[in-house]
Motif scaffolding. Structure first.
Motif, PDB file in Angstrom:
ATOM      1  N   LYS A 128      -5.256   5.127   0.517  1.00 30.48           N
ATOM      2  CA  LYS A 128      -4.878   5.534  -0.833  1.00 30.48           C
ATOM      3  C   LYS A 128      -4.616   7.035  -0.862  1.00 30.48           C
ATOM      4  O   LYS A 128      -5.478   7.848  -0.526  1.00 30.48           O
ATOM      5  CB  LYS A 128      -5.996   5.193  -1.823  1.00 30.48           C
ATOM      6  CG  LYS A 128      -5.672   5.533  -3.272  1.00 30.48           C
ATOM      7  CD  LYS A 128      -6.781   5.082  -4.206  1.00 30.48           C
ATOM      8  CE  LYS A 128      -6.429   5.380  -5.656  1.00 30.48           C
ATOM      9  NZ  LYS A 128      -7.491   4.912  -6.588  1.00 30.48           N
ATOM     10  N   ASN A 132       0.672   6.842  -2.369  1.00 28.91           N
ATOM     11  CA  ASN A 132       0.337   5.452  -2.031  1.00 28.91           C
ATOM     12  C   ASN A 132      -0.877   5.046  -2.868  1.00 28.91           C
ATOM     13  O   ASN A 132      -1.957   4.745  -2.346  1.00 28.91           O
ATOM     14  CB  ASN A 132       0.030   5.334  -0.526  1.00 28.91           C
ATOM     15  CG  ASN A 132      -0.046   3.892  -0.063  1.00 28.91           C
ATOM     16  OD1 ASN A 132       0.769   3.053  -0.454  1.00 28.91           O
ATOM     17  ND2 ASN A 132      -1.020   3.588   0.787  1.00 28.91           N
ATOM     18  N   PRO A 133      -0.714   5.028  -4.191  1.00 30.91           N
ATOM     19  CA  PRO A 133      -1.856   4.871  -5.103  1.00 30.91           C
ATOM     20  C   PRO A 133      -2.538   3.509  -5.038  1.00 30.91           C
ATOM     21  O   PRO A 133      -3.678   3.378  -5.494  1.00 30.91           O
ATOM     22  CB  PRO A 133      -1.224   5.103  -6.484  1.00 30.91           C
ATOM     23  CG  PRO A 133       0.224   4.751  -6.309  1.00 30.91           C
ATOM     24  CD  PRO A 133       0.563   5.192  -4.920  1.00 30.91           C
ATOM     25  N   ASP A 134      -1.889   2.511  -4.465  1.00 32.32           N
ATOM     26  CA  ASP A 134      -2.478   1.180  -4.396  1.00 32.32           C
ATOM     27  C   ASP A 134      -3.262   0.949  -3.109  1.00 32.32           C
ATOM     28  O   ASP A 134      -3.746  -0.161  -2.867  1.00 32.32           O
ATOM     29  CB  ASP A 134      -1.376   0.113  -4.498  1.00 32.32           C
ATOM     30  CG  ASP A 134      -0.640   0.159  -5.829  1.00 32.32           C
ATOM     31  OD1 ASP A 134      -1.286   0.491  -6.838  1.00 32.32           O
ATOM     32  OD2 ASP A 134       0.570  -0.113  -5.852  1.00 32.32           O
ATOM     33  N   GLU A 230      -0.656  -7.179  -0.580  1.00 31.59           N
ATOM     34  CA  GLU A 230      -0.048  -6.248  -1.538  1.00 31.59           C
ATOM     35  C   GLU A 230      -0.062  -4.821  -1.002  1.00 31.59           C
ATOM     36  O   GLU A 230       0.787  -4.002  -1.359  1.00 31.59           O
ATOM     37  CB  GLU A 230      -0.799  -6.296  -2.870  1.00 31.59           C
ATOM     38  CG  GLU A 230      -0.647  -7.604  -3.629  1.00 31.59           C
ATOM     39  CD  GLU A 230      -1.543  -8.713  -3.085  1.00 31.59           C
ATOM     40  OE1 GLU A 230      -2.438  -8.410  -2.257  1.00 31.59           O
ATOM     41  OE2 GLU A 230      -1.349  -9.878  -3.485  1.00 31.59           O
ATOM     42  N   PHE A 231      -1.083  -4.505  -0.151  1.00 34.02           N
ATOM     43  CA  PHE A 231      -1.201  -3.166   0.415  1.00 34.02           C
ATOM     44  C   PHE A 231      -0.348  -3.009   1.666  1.00 34.02           C
ATOM     45  O   PHE A 231      -0.148  -1.886   2.132  1.00 34.02           O
ATOM     46  CB  PHE A 231      -2.653  -2.883   0.831  1.00 34.02           C
ATOM     47  CG  PHE A 231      -3.629  -2.805  -0.309  1.00 34.02           C
ATOM     48  CD1 PHE A 231      -3.232  -2.976  -1.619  1.00 34.02           C
ATOM     49  CD2 PHE A 231      -4.967  -2.568  -0.055  1.00 34.02           C
ATOM     50  CE1 PHE A 231      -4.143  -2.912  -2.669  1.00 34.02           C
ATOM     51  CE2 PHE A 231      -5.897  -2.493  -1.098  1.00 34.02           C
ATOM     52  CZ  PHE A 231      -5.483  -2.673  -2.404  1.00 34.02           C
ATOM     53  N   LYS A 235       4.857  -4.790   1.285  1.00 31.21           N
ATOM     54  CA  LYS A 235       5.576  -3.518   1.292  1.00 31.21           C
ATOM     55  C   LYS A 235       6.453  -3.414   2.536  1.00 31.21           C
ATOM     56  O   LYS A 235       7.597  -2.934   2.469  1.00 31.21           O
ATOM     57  CB  LYS A 235       4.587  -2.355   1.240  1.00 31.21           C
ATOM     58  CG  LYS A 235       3.851  -2.243  -0.085  1.00 31.21           C
ATOM     59  CD  LYS A 235       2.963  -1.011  -0.123  1.00 31.21           C
ATOM     60  CE  LYS A 235       2.290  -0.857  -1.468  1.00 31.21           C
ATOM     61  NZ  LYS A 235       1.429   0.356  -1.550  1.00 31.21           N
TER      62      LYS A 235
END
Length: 273
Positions: A128, A132-134, A230-231, A235
């Motif tokens: 994070k 890359n806030p997630d 999701e991380f 992507k």
């Protein structure tokens, strides 16, 4: 046993079986190349040459004190590929191993590589940060390292079941598989187990994705709590042109075993296309 020696003198243990176009299987943290046994059998039966190896610091390979950056690990992979004079090869990276696939392509190109597969991979960037806030908070990675330092074996005993999605209410693999996986993980050196947390957790591989100019298959479990799609893979699929992305409903991180038949089917279909 077969070994090669890296440029800095580390012995890497590898297995080379079967005949046909080569497939190099790169294991995840904190296991060894033996984690791939279900894939090795299926690929050899399908007519492929299969190479597995133990990353430095793990399994039967040498255990240096440090030197676990992705650049160093990728140089090791290149040494293996060059030593065996592999061409038209497919690189398959599981979890941490996806980082070696990405960094190899960006550092060494596709001269010897035909296809790439990312399986429950950490690519492209887990940490994070402001851009890359997630991602995963650094405190989580620090906590993993602290737990390993405090009692590596207790950490592994608790980590391995979650790896497969096992819980008190759900049995996804046998006790034998859990014991086997624990044994493989215990073979790693303490320093490699600790240092590689920063390698897979903090290395930004987003720039490396530009090197994926070859057919790429991405497989991930929807219920992966260790490396949530999701991380990671979702992507990567968005950033790699033409990538094939398949998500296995309900699969946890260790889908190479829990969903071995489906993984093998998708892998062989991709290799034969």
């Amino acid at each position: 046993m077969s070994y090669i020696t890296t440029s800095d003198g580390v012995h890497l243990h590898f297995k080379d079986v079967g005949k046909g176009r080569p497939v190099v299987l790169i294991h995840g943290w904190p296991l060894t190349g033996d984690m791939w046994e279900k894939q090795v059998i299926a690929l050899v039966d399908a007519g492929y040459r299969v190479i597995t190896y133990d990353r430095r610091g793990f399994g039967l390979s040498g255990h240096p004190i440090h030197c676990y950056s992705y650049d160093t690990l990728t140089d090791d992979l290149a040494t293996l590929i060059n030593s065996l004079d592999l061409y038209d090869a497919t690189l398959v990276g599981f979890s941490m191993g996806g980082g070696e696939v990405a960094r190899y392509l960006s550092r060494y190109g596709t001269k010897r590589i035909a296809k790439a597969v990312l399986l429950a991979s950490i690519v492209p960037f887990l940490l994070k940060t402001s851009d890359n806030p997630d991602g995963v908070p650094e405190s989580v990675l620090d906590g993993i390292k602290q737990s390993i330092r405090a009692d590596r074996f207790d950490f592994l005993e608790n980590f391995i079941p979650s790896f497969y999605g096992d819980s008190s209410l759900l049995r996804s693999v046998s006790k034998g598989v859990l014991n086997w996986s624990f044994s493989l993980a215990c073979m790693a050196s303490p320093m490699a187990t600790i240092d590689c947390v920063d390698t897979w957790g903090k290395t930004d591989l987003r720039p490396d994705l530009q090197a994926f100019t070859l057919p790429t298959l991405i497989l991930h479990g929807s219920a992966d709590a260790n490396v949530p799609p999701e991380f990671s893979s979702k992507k990567a699929a968005e950033l790699i042109p033409g990538a094939i992305y398949k998500e296995y409903k309900g699969a946890a991180h260790g889908l190479f075993f829990t969903h071995a038949d489906q993984v093998n089917e998708d892998l062989i279909e991709f290799l034969s296309a």
